[in-house]
Design a protein around this motif. Structure first.
Motif, PDB file in Angstrom:
ATOM      1  N   MET A   1      -2.721  39.399 -56.913  1.00 51.64           N
ATOM      2  CA  MET A   1      -2.824  39.469 -55.587  1.00 51.64           C
ATOM      3  C   MET A   1      -1.500  40.614 -55.314  1.00 51.64           C
ATOM      4  O   MET A   1      -1.755  41.301 -54.515  1.00 51.64           O
ATOM      5  N   GLU A   4      -2.969  43.944 -55.660  1.00 50.83           N
ATOM      6  CA  GLU A   4      -3.902  44.459 -54.289  1.00 50.83           C
ATOM      7  C   GLU A   4      -3.273  44.638 -53.265  1.00 50.83           C
ATOM      8  O   GLU A   4      -3.490  45.795 -52.291  1.00 50.83           O
ATOM      9  N   LEU A   5      -2.117  43.933 -52.907  1.00 47.80           N
ATOM     10  CA  LEU A   5      -1.155  44.485 -51.975  1.00 47.80           C
ATOM     11  C   LEU A   5      -0.034  45.497 -52.134  1.00 47.80           C
ATOM     12  O   LEU A   5       0.479  45.999 -51.217  1.00 47.80           O
ATOM     13  N   ARG A  47      -4.105  26.825 -55.874  1.00 46.35           N
ATOM     14  CA  ARG A  47      -4.655  26.979 -57.406  1.00 46.35           C
ATOM     15  C   ARG A  47      -3.442  26.577 -58.078  1.00 46.35           C
ATOM     16  O   ARG A  47      -3.438  26.096 -59.073  1.00 46.35           O
ATOM     17  N   VAL A  85      -9.002  33.276 -39.904  1.00 45.44           N
ATOM     18  CA  VAL A  85      -9.205  34.000 -41.180  1.00 45.44           C
ATOM     19  C   VAL A  85     -10.282  34.682 -41.354  1.00 45.44           C
ATOM     20  O   VAL A  85     -10.292  35.485 -42.379  1.00 45.44           O
ATOM     21  N   GLY A  86     -11.129  34.850 -40.507  1.00 44.28           N
ATOM     22  CA  GLY A  86     -12.195  35.671 -40.556  1.00 44.28           C
ATOM     23  C   GLY A  86     -13.285  34.955 -41.381  1.00 44.28           C
ATOM     24  O   GLY A  86     -13.732  33.746 -41.110  1.00 44.28           O
ATOM     25  N   ALA A  87     -13.799  35.569 -42.628  1.00 42.13           N
ATOM     26  CA  ALA A  87     -14.997  34.953 -43.149  1.00 42.13           C
ATOM     27  C   ALA A  87     -14.207  33.523 -43.811  1.00 42.13           C
ATOM     28  O   ALA A  87     -13.182  33.839 -44.454  1.00 42.13           O
ATOM     29  N   PRO A  89     -12.904  31.049 -46.389  1.00 42.67           N
ATOM     30  CA  PRO A  89     -12.563  31.283 -47.644  1.00 42.67           C
ATOM     31  C   PRO A  89     -13.349  30.336 -48.678  1.00 42.67           C
ATOM     32  O   PRO A  89     -14.028  29.468 -48.352  1.00 42.67           O
ATOM     33  N   ILE A  90     -13.447  30.752 -50.000  1.00 41.33           N
ATOM     34  CA  ILE A  90     -14.030  30.065 -50.923  1.00 41.33           C
ATOM     35  C   ILE A  90     -13.585  28.645 -51.304  1.00 41.33           C
ATOM     36  O   ILE A  90     -12.338  28.317 -51.191  1.00 41.33           O
ATOM     37  N   VAL A 111       4.933  26.956 -54.149  1.00 38.45           N
ATOM     38  CA  VAL A 111       5.740  27.262 -53.323  1.00 38.45           C
ATOM     39  C   VAL A 111       6.061  26.420 -52.046  1.00 38.45           C
ATOM     40  O   VAL A 111       4.739  26.091 -51.466  1.00 38.45           O
ATOM     41  N   TYR A 113       6.589  26.812 -48.148  1.00 40.90           N
ATOM     42  CA  TYR A 113       6.903  27.939 -47.205  1.00 40.90           C
ATOM     43  C   TYR A 113       7.011  27.330 -45.745  1.00 40.90           C
ATOM     44  O   TYR A 113       7.842  26.614 -45.210  1.00 40.90           O
ATOM     45  N   ILE A 167       7.581  37.941 -50.674  1.00 36.55           N
ATOM     46  CA  ILE A 167       6.472  37.095 -51.164  1.00 36.55           C
ATOM     47  C   ILE A 167       7.137  36.526 -52.300  1.00 36.55           C
ATOM     48  O   ILE A 167       7.680  37.337 -53.386  1.00 36.55           O
ATOM     49  N   ILE A 168       7.007  35.153 -52.484  1.00 35.72           N
ATOM     50  CA  ILE A 168       7.337  34.621 -53.643  1.00 35.72           C
ATOM     51  C   ILE A 168       6.239  34.478 -54.600  1.00 35.72           C
ATOM     52  O   ILE A 168       5.371  33.862 -54.345  1.00 35.72           O
TER      53      ILE A 168
ATOM     54  N   TYR B 339     -20.973  26.144 -43.566  1.00 35.42           N
ATOM     55  CA  TYR B 339     -19.916  26.634 -43.629  1.00 35.42           C
ATOM     56  C   TYR B 339     -19.698  27.942 -43.863  1.00 35.42           C
ATOM     57  O   TYR B 339     -18.835  28.684 -42.993  1.00 35.42           O
ATOM     58  N   GLY B 343     -18.425  31.281 -40.349  1.00 40.96           N
ATOM     59  CA  GLY B 343     -17.214  31.571 -40.556  1.00 40.96           C
ATOM     60  C   GLY B 343     -16.699  33.099 -40.239  1.00 40.96           C
ATOM     61  O   GLY B 343     -15.724  33.474 -40.544  1.00 40.96           O
ATOM     62  N   THR B 345     -16.699  37.196 -39.268  1.00 42.55           N
ATOM     63  CA  THR B 345     -17.124  38.374 -39.991  1.00 42.55           C
ATOM     64  C   THR B 345     -16.406  38.523 -41.483  1.00 42.55           C
ATOM     65  O   THR B 345     -15.120  37.774 -41.469  1.00 42.55           O
ATOM     66  N   ILE B 347     -14.359  39.564 -43.913  1.00 39.31           N
ATOM     67  CA  ILE B 347     -13.143  40.406 -44.380  1.00 39.31           C
ATOM     68  C   ILE B 347     -12.518  39.674 -45.582  1.00 39.31           C
ATOM     69  O   ILE B 347     -12.924  38.938 -46.185  1.00 39.31           O
ATOM     70  N   GLN B 354       2.659  33.463 -49.419  1.00 38.76           N
ATOM     71  CA  GLN B 354       3.947  32.856 -49.842  1.00 38.76           C
ATOM     72  C   GLN B 354       4.753  34.039 -50.276  1.00 38.76           C
ATOM     73  O   GLN B 354       5.762  33.986 -50.599  1.00 38.76           O
TER      74      GLN B 354
END
Lengths: 189, 354
Positions: A1, A4-5, A47, A85-87, A89-90, A111, A113, A167-168, B339, B343, B345, B347, B354
């Motif tokens: 992560m 990526e950022l 996770r 959040v858009g699509a 999440p898994i 964490v 937050y 970000i922690i 589901y 959801g 579009t 992204i 965090q």
């Protein structure tokens, strides 16, 4: 992560030794405040709460000679931001093999937050039954000024005051190359 | 590029890549636990509306979609043709636009004509999920079949799968052939000559634009010669994964999975085969025929089954028959599809909180 950022690490707040110590202390405090490991149900939040919960379970077993119940919550389906959040999440699997009724459930996350993850976890937990008591253990508490819900941790590894731009990141060998906790920030902030 | 299934509509397996199929199946596996809870409900789709628009009779599929929606806390409304204004002469698109005006998030549609869900998808803002359109596709059935196979065989790639019965009219067969060949299984079909199209390209093709990423699994087995036009490569690649057999025995011999299709008795007056009894003798799955398959072969049937015709009763009730598992996984698959399709579009969904 972090890659990526494009984040840069500002400071390292725990190394693997410090993490081990903190987890050992968390385990001791959990056992102490509940007068033993009887009826304890340690539940990791996906996770990064999952490996932390596992380690706490192992610690409690070595302290008490008795292994507490252990489970996993995936809070995705209980998130309050699914419409934003858009699509979607898994979704991963929730694994609460044992009945939570009458148990002392200790939620474990990396964490604390905003508190929203914990809200989702508690809602999900209640759908599984009626625990006698629910407690929260986190490795890092970022402080109450970021809290968006009235949620506090019962057991804290380390309290770290942070800015919102920071970000922690709790890095664990299960997911990362190293075992450490660091404060990260986007360059230029 | 691994593009997960985050599209608005699920119209057919034909449009999906192997990765997207795997993504749906993984999600469904994680949803299956919810149906074992004491409180079989999660708040995920709270406030969303799902309309089950069924122009064709269905008990199992409609109930399955309804339970899937309700277990995700969506509001589910069922519309069946007998009670709808279609019987008062309203056109399909008018019905769709009227439903759309009530702002549903998802419309699950079944119709006896192929292409109806695709038409609805063009006019509707809601996500359209195909619950069976004519002889075209029944994507959620193929997905739940795949989930059943994965639960028992751990993988689909490399498996030998026999599909027996009325291939010609079967949307279940079509969706399954698309899915299984994309996932790298070898498919053998068998049935009366009148009910099994010989033309492979017709069965597996129909995608002349050659969308990217499709059929990667089978493409690689052909060596992917660049000089052949893509649609041709598609056809040859998947033809090698699909065989038509004259006798049921040839299809079943050595199979890991035997998929039996329902004989559509409502089509009996078209004389595709002489009598049901003759069909049962030549194409019915009996224990003796099933013995030709691998020892651990499993039997699937999309239901509702005609006992003693396409499937002998003792086979249907044996431990090798997973018909009730299919029904069970159907709810999980439909939860996953609802589901994923409601959801928004796509992204990248990095948590980054965090």
């Amino acid at each position: 992560m972090a890659d990526e950022l494009n984040l840069v690490e500002k400071s390292r707040i725990m190394d693997s030794t410090a993490m081990k110590r903190a987890l050992r202390r968390l385990a001791t405090e959990i056992v102490e405040s509940n007068h033993g490991a009887e009826d304890l149900y340690i539940v990791g939040i996906r996770r990064r709460g999952v490996p932390l919960a596992e380690r706490i379970v192992n610690q409690i077993e070595s302290i008490e000679g008795h292994r507490p119940l252990y489970g996993i919550l995936d809070i995705t389906l209980y998130r309050d931001d699914l419409s934003t959040v858009g699509a979607n999440p898994i979704v991963n699997r929730t694994e609460l093999e044992y009945d939570v009724d009458g148990k002392v459930v200790v939620l474990v996350d990396d964490v604390l937050y905003t508190g929203r993850t914990i809200r989702a976890a508690m809602d999900q937990l209640m759908d599984f039954g009626r625990p006698r008591r629910v407690q929260l253990a986190v490795l890092i508490d970022r402080g109450t000024e970021h809290r968006e819900l009235p949620i506090q941790a019962d057991f804290v590894g380390k309290k770290v005051p942070t800015k919102q731009t920071e970000i922690i990141k709790v890095m664990l060998t299960e997911f990362d190359d190293i075992e450490a906790v660091g404060i990260f920030e986007k360059p230029g902030e | 590029m691994n593009k997960p299934f985050h599209r608005k509509d699920l119209l057919g397996i034909r449009d999906l890549t192997a990765e997207q199929i795997i993504g749906i199946l993984d999600t469904a596996e994680n949803f299956s636990e919810i149906s074992n809870r004491e409180v079989k409900k999660v708040p995920t789709l709270r406030g969303k509306t799902v309309i089950n628009l069924f122009f064709e009779a269905s008990t199992r599929t409609r109930t399955s979609f309804e339970l899937a929606a309700k277990r995700l806390s969506a509001d589910a409304v069922n519309i069946s043709v007998s009670s709808s204004s279609v019987s008062k002469g309203e056109s399909l698109l008018d019905t769709a636009m009227n439903l759309d005006a009530m702002a549903p998030d998802c419309i699950v549609v079944r119709h006896s004509s192929a292409g109806v869900p695709h038409q609805l998808a063009k006019v509707s803002k809601a996500a359209i999920v195909n619950a069976g359109d004519g002889a075209n596709e029944h994507p959620t059935q193929a997905l739940l079949d795949a989930m059943t196979i994965r639960e028992h065989k751990k993988h689909i790639e490399g498996l030998e799968i026999a599909i027996v019965g009325d291939i010609l009219h079967s949307r279940v067969a079509r969706s399954n052939i698309h899915l299984l060949t994309k996932m790298g299984a070898k498919v053998r079909v068998a049935g009366p000559g009148t009910l099994v199209p010989r033309d492979f390209a017709y069965l597996i093709g129909g995608n002349p634009t050659g969308r990217e990423g499709v059929h990667a699994a089978t493409l690689s087995s052909t060596g992917g010669s660049p000089s052949i036009s893509e649609s041709n490569t598609l056809a040859t690649g998947r033809v090698s994964a699909l065989t038509v057999c004259d006798h049921i025995e040839d299809a079943i011999r050595g199979a890991d999975v035997v998929m039996i299709l329902r004989i559509q008795r409502e089509r009996q007056d078209s004389a595709y085969f002489p009598t049901l009894r003759e069909y049962a003798i030549h194409y019915g799955l009996t224990n003796r025929r099933l013995d030709l398959a691998k020892k651990d072969a499993i039997v699937l049937h999309p239901g509702p089954m005609n006992r003693g015709i396409e499937l002998a009763s003792d086979v249907a009730d044996s431990s090798r028959s997973l018909i009730l598992d299919q029904v069970k996984y159907g709810v999980a698959v439909r939860m996953a599809v609802l589901y994923l399709s409601t959801g928004g579009t796509a992204i990248s969904s990095s948590k980054g909180e965090q």
